[in-house]
Design a protein around this motif. Structure first.
Motif, short mmCIF file in Angstrom:
data_model
loop_
_atom_site.label_atom_id
_atom_site.label_comp_id
_atom_site.label_asym_id
_atom_site.label_seq_id
_atom_site.Cartn_x
_atom_site.Cartn_y
_atom_site.Cartn_z
N UNK A 191 -110.06 -57.87 9.05
CA UNK A 191 -109.72 -57.35 7.72
C UNK A 191 -110.21 -55.91 7.55
N UNK A 192 -111.34 -55.56 8.16
CA UNK A 192 -111.84 -54.19 8.08
C UNK A 192 -110.94 -53.23 8.83
N UNK A 193 -110.39 -53.67 9.95
CA UNK A 193 -109.43 -52.84 10.69
C UNK A 193 -108.17 -52.64 9.86
N UNK B 14 -106.76 -49.01 8.73
CA UNK B 14 -105.39 -48.57 9.00
C UNK B 14 -104.61 -48.35 7.72
N UNK B 15 -104.88 -49.15 6.72
CA UNK B 15 -104.20 -48.98 5.43
C UNK B 15 -104.62 -47.69 4.75
N UNK B 16 -105.88 -47.31 4.91
CA UNK B 16 -106.33 -46.02 4.33
C UNK B 16 -105.62 -44.86 5.00
N UNK B 17 -105.31 -44.99 6.29
CA UNK B 17 -104.62 -43.92 6.97
C UNK B 17 -103.17 -43.80 6.54
N UNK B 18 -102.50 -44.92 6.40
CA UNK B 18 -101.06 -44.89 6.13
C UNK B 18 -100.69 -45.03 4.66
N UNK B 19 -101.53 -45.67 3.85
CA UNK B 19 -101.23 -45.86 2.44
C UNK B 19 -102.44 -45.47 1.59
#
Length: 99
Positions: free
Chosen positions: A85-87, A91-96
């Motif tokens: 979930x941390x990954x 990744x969500x912070x990078x793309x969204x």
């Protein structure tokens, strides 16, 4: 009627592992799961819903920790799920990114 002793955990370390995995590990999984959802859905709605679903998920993970035979395996599973979930959060912070 008392519990059958053959079903009780005899080791104090296993008892500690199950209790700590249930309380702390379950809370860690619950929080990382809801934070990961915040990046995919409307974060305000997820936070409001997390007040109810968070307790249900945490209580379920708490019970599951006591059903296992080995408390250290439960710790490993809960840490692995939290890492996944941390990954997803990273990744969500990078793309969204939330604005």
């Amino acid at each position: 009627m008392p519990a059958n002793p053959k079903y009780l955990t005899s080791s104090k370390w296993q008892r500690f592992a199950k209790i700590s995995a249930g309380i702390l590990g379950g809370y860690l999984v619950c929080i990382t799961f809801h934070l990961a959802l915040c990046y995919w859905f409307n974060h305000v709605n997820v936070i409001i819903t997390a007040t109810f679903t968070g307790f249900i998920l945490w209580a379920t993970l708490l019970v599951l920790a006591f059903l296992a035979k080995n408390g250290w395996k439960i710790w490993g599973i809960y840490l692995l799920i939290s890492l996944i979930f941390s990954i997803i959060i990273y990744l969500s912070k990078l793309y969204f990114p939330i604005q």
